[in-house]
Design a protein around this motif. Structure first.
Motif, short mmCIF file in Angstrom:
data_model
loop_
_atom_site.label_atom_id
_atom_site.label_comp_id
_atom_site.label_asym_id
_atom_site.label_seq_id
_atom_site.Cartn_x
_atom_site.Cartn_y
_atom_site.Cartn_z
N PHE A 238 0.80 -1.22 0.00
CA PHE A 238 0.00 0.00 0.00
C PHE A 238 0.84 1.27 0.00
CE2 PHE A 238 0.54 0.63 4.48
CZ PHE A 238 0.24 -0.55 5.15
N LYS A 239 2.06 1.22 0.55
CA LYS A 239 2.84 2.45 0.52
C LYS A 239 3.34 2.74 -0.87
CE LYS A 239 2.93 4.49 3.52
NZ LYS A 239 3.80 4.58 4.67
N ALA A 240 3.78 1.71 -1.58
CA ALA A 240 4.22 1.93 -2.96
C ALA A 240 3.07 2.51 -3.77
CB ALA A 240 4.70 0.62 -3.57
N LEU A 241 1.86 1.96 -3.54
CA LEU A 241 0.69 2.45 -4.25
C LEU A 241 0.43 3.91 -3.94
CD1 LEU A 241 -1.77 1.90 -5.97
CD2 LEU A 241 -2.98 1.22 -3.91
N LEU A 242 0.53 4.27 -2.65
CA LEU A 242 0.27 5.66 -2.26
C LEU A 242 1.25 6.60 -2.93
CD1 LEU A 242 -0.64 5.59 1.49
CD2 LEU A 242 -1.94 6.60 -0.35
N PHE A 243 2.51 6.20 -2.96
CA PHE A 243 3.50 7.05 -3.60
C PHE A 243 3.24 7.17 -5.08
CE2 PHE A 243 6.56 8.94 -1.03
CZ PHE A 243 6.84 8.14 0.05
N MET A 244 2.82 6.08 -5.71
CA MET A 244 2.53 6.16 -7.15
C MET A 244 1.40 7.13 -7.41
SD MET A 244 2.62 2.27 -8.42
CE MET A 244 4.08 1.28 -8.46
N ALA A 245 0.37 7.03 -6.58
CA ALA A 245 -0.75 7.94 -6.77
C ALA A 245 -0.31 9.37 -6.53
CB ALA A 245 -1.88 7.56 -5.82
N ALA A 246 0.49 9.57 -5.49
CA ALA A 246 1.00 10.92 -5.21
C ALA A 246 1.80 11.44 -6.38
CB ALA A 246 1.86 10.90 -3.95
N GLY A 247 2.61 10.56 -7.00
CA GLY A 247 3.39 10.98 -8.16
C GLY A 247 2.51 11.46 -9.28
N SER A 248 1.44 10.73 -9.49
CA SER A 248 0.49 11.10 -10.54
C SER A 248 -0.07 12.49 -10.27
CB SER A 248 -0.63 10.06 -10.56
OG SER A 248 -1.21 9.97 -11.80
N ILE A 249 -0.49 12.72 -9.04
CA ILE A 249 -1.10 14.01 -8.70
C ILE A 249 -0.09 15.14 -8.82
CG2 ILE A 249 -2.10 15.32 -6.81
CD1 ILE A 249 -3.50 12.81 -5.97
N ILE A 250 1.14 14.89 -8.34
CA ILE A 250 2.16 15.94 -8.39
C ILE A 250 2.50 16.27 -9.84
CG2 ILE A 250 4.56 16.45 -7.85
CD1 ILE A 250 4.15 14.88 -5.29
N ALA A 251 2.50 15.24 -10.71
CA ALA A 251 2.75 15.52 -12.13
C ALA A 251 1.65 16.41 -12.68
CB ALA A 251 2.84 14.22 -12.90
N ALA A 252 0.42 16.13 -12.25
CA ALA A 252 -0.69 16.97 -12.72
C ALA A 252 -0.57 18.39 -12.20
CB ALA A 252 -2.02 16.35 -12.28
N MET A 253 0.05 18.54 -11.01
CA MET A 253 0.21 19.86 -10.42
C MET A 253 1.48 20.55 -10.89
SD MET A 253 -2.17 20.66 -8.22
CE MET A 253 -1.36 21.87 -7.22
N ALA A 254 2.15 20.01 -11.92
CA ALA A 254 3.41 20.59 -12.41
C ALA A 254 4.40 20.73 -11.27
CB ALA A 254 3.16 21.93 -13.07
N ASN A 255 4.55 19.69 -10.48
CA ASN A 255 5.54 19.60 -9.41
C ASN A 255 5.25 20.43 -8.18
OD1 ASN A 255 7.84 18.53 -8.25
ND2 ASN A 255 9.06 20.29 -8.89
N GLU A 256 4.04 20.91 -8.04
CA GLU A 256 3.70 21.58 -6.79
C GLU A 256 3.32 20.51 -5.79
OE1 GLU A 256 3.61 24.98 -5.81
OE2 GLU A 256 3.51 23.72 -4.01
N GLN A 257 4.01 20.47 -4.62
CA GLN A 257 3.75 19.37 -3.70
C GLN A 257 2.97 19.79 -2.47
OE1 GLN A 257 7.76 17.88 -3.09
NE2 GLN A 257 7.37 16.26 -4.55
N ASN A 258 2.61 21.04 -2.37
CA ASN A 258 1.92 21.54 -1.20
C ASN A 258 0.45 21.20 -1.30
OD1 ASN A 258 0.91 23.02 0.90
ND2 ASN A 258 2.30 24.73 0.55
N ILE A 259 -0.08 20.45 -0.26
CA ILE A 259 -1.46 20.02 -0.39
C ILE A 259 -2.44 21.16 -0.20
CG2 ILE A 259 -1.02 17.67 0.31
CD1 ILE A 259 -2.04 18.33 3.05
N ASP A 260 -1.97 22.27 0.37
CA ASP A 260 -2.88 23.41 0.50
C ASP A 260 -3.32 23.92 -0.86
OD1 ASP A 260 -1.06 24.71 3.36
OD2 ASP A 260 -2.80 23.37 3.22
#
Lengths: 99, 671, 172
Positions: B346-368
């Motif tokens: 599940f951790k690998a999965l979470l990171f993969m999903a996070a990677g997907s989202i961060i790519a969509a955010m053009a590398n913005e990692q702040n959840i705010d």
């Protein structure tokens, strides 16, 4: 006179020649002192030849004379060459080979 | 084929893959590097299955093989072989490592496709898998240290993968330095073991140890404490944990593979492997357990207030590894390894999903700045929710069964160990809250601009102008590569979808292999490794198991509900809590001031020593010695040179002096 | 008689030697050497080495000294300055001379040569004659004889090379 007089005389002449080389500065005179030493050696040779009763010492002295003659030729040639190049004829002034 | 042959093949394929890609990167087309890399690890996984099947075909008591290729160092008293040790524990780790690695390689095939360093990435990643397998399969402490060091290097290379970024290189150095501290501990432990027992081979060490050491003798305690230093550095436990959050500078697949599923579990594997030694030094084991517990809680509190998505997940990793360390330190070896496996999923999965989202955010990692991705990226959101449920130990997910098994074991051991159970449940509560804090912040709600752009146009948002690091404002180097919109999202890449799908499935149903009362796959498989252990035979009763599971499930649901309350139902609550509990909040946000403490206690004195060494020691002593020698020689030389004054007459003088002296000598000796 | 001749010749030899070393003008040194050589010839005669004495006068005092006189006349040569650039040379040179004399004397007189304090054995009338010298020279010592003739050749060639008129400053 017994032979030892001649040999002691030869030793004295040799010593005088050695002192002359150490003291004099003109290359000419140094060559002359060299002659002194060579002749002292000759005297010793002849004296021993007489002591042994054999003429081989005399032949040895003859060859020494030949060698001395050759050396004088070359030495004097050097001196003439130095003189022609207008360098000072002084052994102390010719000291380029130094550390 | 024999088990050992399968094991050697497992080691061979990733090494070949790494060498091929590494040496041929100029001629290989980009896709080929990805295919070779993924293929190599897939082959290794297949060989791991082969080893498993061969092992299962053997008598349980005979399931340990030591096989060596050649003698590495065979001198008086020392006998180190290049050898592996294959038993259920190493095969288990091999399967987890190669299995998750294959999926992550598949994910990277899609995710890193437009990255400038695509080929380099696969070469490094394959090398990492090789090193991790070497570590796991090593048959003696020397090869273990070799694998340990290789893994540290691979981690460094991958963290500073985009090596023109200041933040990345600094993070890489920090990780490497702290890992070296751990390496020192491990090496010293190996030396002590050799000194006391005379051998490095696992079989002999574990055989001789109970005969040579008394329980709690100071030597064995020292050995175990030194092993713990190594384990804690690699697994990011207190106080050597500060490198892990910074390691999130590396690409997301790296975070997912190394800093979630494999490298950080090396410490857990080490303690499980050397359990014989730890059982002889209960004090050290208890210290390990309490450190794990402290990490669990502290990391959980920090994750509650962390605003960077990847770092929050990193702290969650730290916390879960705390659980695993607690597990293998108190004797719940099977449970600890089981949790290792499910956590990898599940951790690998979470990171993969996070990677997907961060790519969509053009590398913005702040959840705010993120919201509304539930609508914009369906697949990624579902994957993230699956991973989150497993992490929060929602009933019937894999995390549910694995985490609570550890806590039930602690309760069964009783006495002081009940504290682990109680605080473990507190930690589980925190886990549920912070996990769903992330999910409820990012997924529901009104779409943020980037998400809106994705919904409207179907394209990922690309920022204008020269690419800039959002965290520091530093301009990025496009030659080497940088995280950003060049990376792909899952919705647009089938390899990513395939990998995430498999992991989501495993995260949800992977726990069913060890349901109390029904089946016992992991424990039974690992039984031959731990059968000599006194602690491994403590089993919680069936009722205690199910009570524990119920409590765990309840806590998980409660945590999710709390998170829902805070972040969806009444969004103003977090701000109010922050005001009321300001000092606590500051403590958490500053990560309990560990970085500052290390800076003050370690970095400043080290720099001061360095300055002293440079100014005083180097300039005065060393330079003085060298210059002094030089001057002496020169002085002596100039004295001797004075003899060569160029005067012929002085040469003649010396000559005659010599002659006179010689004559004198002969006269005297003749008289 | 013999003793008187010996002492006269010895004084001549010593005086000539001292003259070579002490005279300022190189020409006078050359003359001193000439006297020295003649005295040595007398001493050789006293030692019944007639041929060598003759060779000494003809070759040494005749040819070699004439060569010296020619060169002194060409080169000239004044005195030398009194200042000694090498420290300690003037002090050690006489000392070393005395040391060498003493050592050599001790070496010879203290040696076990039995015949040293005699006049030497009885020799025949032909001792030191050209005939006997020639016999030994051309029979027993033929090789040294030939080698020394080659040496003379070398010296002659060397002299020609040294006397080569193409000195650098005269090349223009």
């Amino acid at each position: 006179m017994s032979i030892e007089w001649y040999v002691v005389l030869s030793a004295l002449l040799f010593a005088i020649g050695a002192t002359g080389i150490l003291i004099r500065r003109s290359p000419m005179v140094i060559l002359l002192c060299l002659e002194l030493m060579l002749n002292a050696g000759n005297l010793a040779l002849i004296a021993f030849s007489r002591m042994v009763g054999n003429e081989e010492g005399q032949v040895f002295a003859l060859v020494v004379m030949v060698v001395a003659a050759c050396e004088v030729v070359i030495g004097l040639g050097l001196i003439v060459a130095i003189f022609r190049r207008r360098l000072p004829l002084n052994v102390d002034d010719l000291r380029e080979l130094r550390g | 084929m024999s088990v050992s042959s399968w094991a050697w093949l497992v080691l061979l394929f990733p090494l070949l893959g790494s060498l091929t890609i590494g040496l041929g990167f100029r001629v290989l087309p980009a896709r080929a590097a990805g295919i070779i890399g993924t293929g190599a690890i897939a082959l290794a996984f297949a060989c791991g299955i082969g080893a498993l099947l061969s092992l299962l075909g053997e008598d349980p008591e005979a399931r340990h093989h030591a096989s060596s290729l050649w003698d590495y160092a065979s001198v008086a008293g020392l006998d180190i072989k290049l050898g592996i040790f294959v038993d259920p524990l190493s095969v288990f780790m091999v399967l987890v490592v190669t299995g998750v690695s294959t999926l992550i390689h598949l994910y990277s095939y899609g995710y890193m496709q437009s990255d400038a360093g695509y080929r380099r990435f696969f070469a490094y990643l394959n090398f990492f898998v090789f090193s991790m397998l070497l570590l796991v399969l090593a048959g003696n402490f020397v090869l273990l240290i070799v694998g340990w060091a290789f893994v540290g290097y691979a981690s460094y290379a991958l963290i500073s993968f985009w090596y023109r970024r200041q933040t990345a290189t600094r993070a890489g150095m920090k990780a490497f330095v702290i890992n070296v501290v751990g390496d020192i501990g491990l090496t010293l432990a190996a030396f002590l073991i050799f000194k006391e027992l005379g051998t490095f081979e696992y079989g002999e060490v574990f055989h001789k140890a109970p005969e040579v050491f008394q329980t709690n003798e100071w030597t064995i305690t020292a050995i175990c404490l030194l092993l713990l230093v190594g384990a804690f550095a690699k697994s990011a436990q207190l106080p050597l944990h500060t490198w892990l959050p910074d390691a999130m500078e590396g690409p997301t697949p790296v975070s997912s593979l190394i800093h979630a599923a494999t490298m950080v579990t090396a410490g857990v594997y080490l303690i499980a492997r050397t359990h014989t030694l730890f059982e002889l030094a209960p004090t050290a084991a208890d210290i390990a357990a309490f450190t794990g517990l402290a990490t669990l809680l502290i990391a959980g509190t920090i994750a509650l207030v962390m605003t960077d998505l990847k770092r929050a997940i990193a702290y969650s990793t730290m916390s879960q590894i705390g659980y695993m360390i607690v597990g293998v330190s108190i004797g719940a070896y099977g449970a600890g390894m089981f949790h290792l496996m499910t956590h990898a999923f599940f951790k690998a999965l979470l990171f993969m999903a996070a990677g997907s989202i961060i790519a969509a955010m053009a590398n913005e990692q702040n959840i705010d700045k993120m919201s509304g991705f539930g609508k914009a990226m369906r697949f990624t959101s579902i994957a993230m929710v699956c991973g989150g449920l497993a992490l929060a130990a929602f009933p019937l997910t894999s995390g549910f069964f694995s985490k609570d098994e550890i806590l039930a074991y602690a309760e069964a051991r009783g006495g002081m160990y009940l504290i682990f159970t109680v605080l473990g449940y507190v930690g589980a509560f925190l886990t549920a809250i912070y996990t769903f804090r992330l999910i409820f912040r990012i997924l529901p709600g009104r779409p943020c601009p980037e998400a809106q752009e994705l919904i409207d146009t179907g394209h990922v948002h690309h920022p204008h102008g020269a690419p800039v690091n959002p965290a520091t404002g530093e301009e990025e180097d496009t030659e080497v590569g940088f995280p950003g919109a060049e990376h792909h999202i899952a919705e647009q890449s089938w390899p990513m979808k395939a990998a995430m799908g498999v992991l989501a499935f495993l995260a949800l149903v992977g726990g069913l292999v060890q349901v109390p009362g029904f089946d016992d796959v992991v424990d039974a498989f690992l039984e031959p490794v731990f059968h000599d252990s006194a602690l491994a035979h403590i089993h919680p009763t069936l009722e205690a198991d199910w009570i524990g599971l119920t409590i765990g499930g309840a806590i998980s649901v409660l945590g999710i509900a709390t998170a829902y309350f805070f972040y969806v139902a009444q969004p103003a609550t977090p701000a109010i809590l922050q005001q009321r509990l300001r000092p606590l909040h500051t403590l958490f946000v500053n990560k309990w001031y560990f970085d500052e403490a290390i800076e003050f206690l370690v970095v400043r004195p080290a720099l001061a020593i360095g300055r002293f060494a440079n100014r005083v020691f180097e300039r005065v002593v060393v330079d003085g010695l060298v210059t002094g020698t030089q001057d002496t020689v020169r002085g002596g030389g100039s004295v001797v040179r004075a003899v060569q004054n160029g005067f012929v007459r002085s040469y003649a003088l010396v000559l005659i002096v010599g002659f006179a002296g010689l004559a004198l000598y002969f006269l005297l000796s003749a008289s | 008689m013999e003793a008187v001749l010996f002492f006269l010749a010895a004084i001549g030899a010593l005086g000539g030697a001292v003259g070579v070393v002490a005279m300022r003008n190189p020409f006078y040194s050359v003359l001193g050497l000439l006297v020295h050589l003649f005295s040595l010839a007398v001493l050789f005669l006293l030692l019944t080495s007639a041929f060598i004495a003759a060779a000494q006068v003809v070759v040494y005092a005749g040819a070699v000294m004439v060569l010296y006189i020619f060169v002194v006349a060409y080169v000239g040569g004044g005195g030398e300055s009194a200042w000694e650039p090498i420290p300690g040379q003037r002090f050690f040179a006489p000392l070393l001379g005395i040391a060498i004399f003493v050592e050599l004397s001790i070496a010879v007189l203290g040696s076990a040569l039995l015949a040293l304090d005699t006049d030497g054995p009885e020799v025949g009338a032909g001792f030191g004659n050209p005939a006997s010298i020639g016999e030994i020279l051309l029979e027993k010592f033929l090789l040294p004889f030939e080698v020394s003739s080659i040496l003379l050749l070398l010296a002659a060639v060397g002299a020609i090379v040294l006397a080569n008129r193409k000195a650098p400053e005269e090349a223009q």
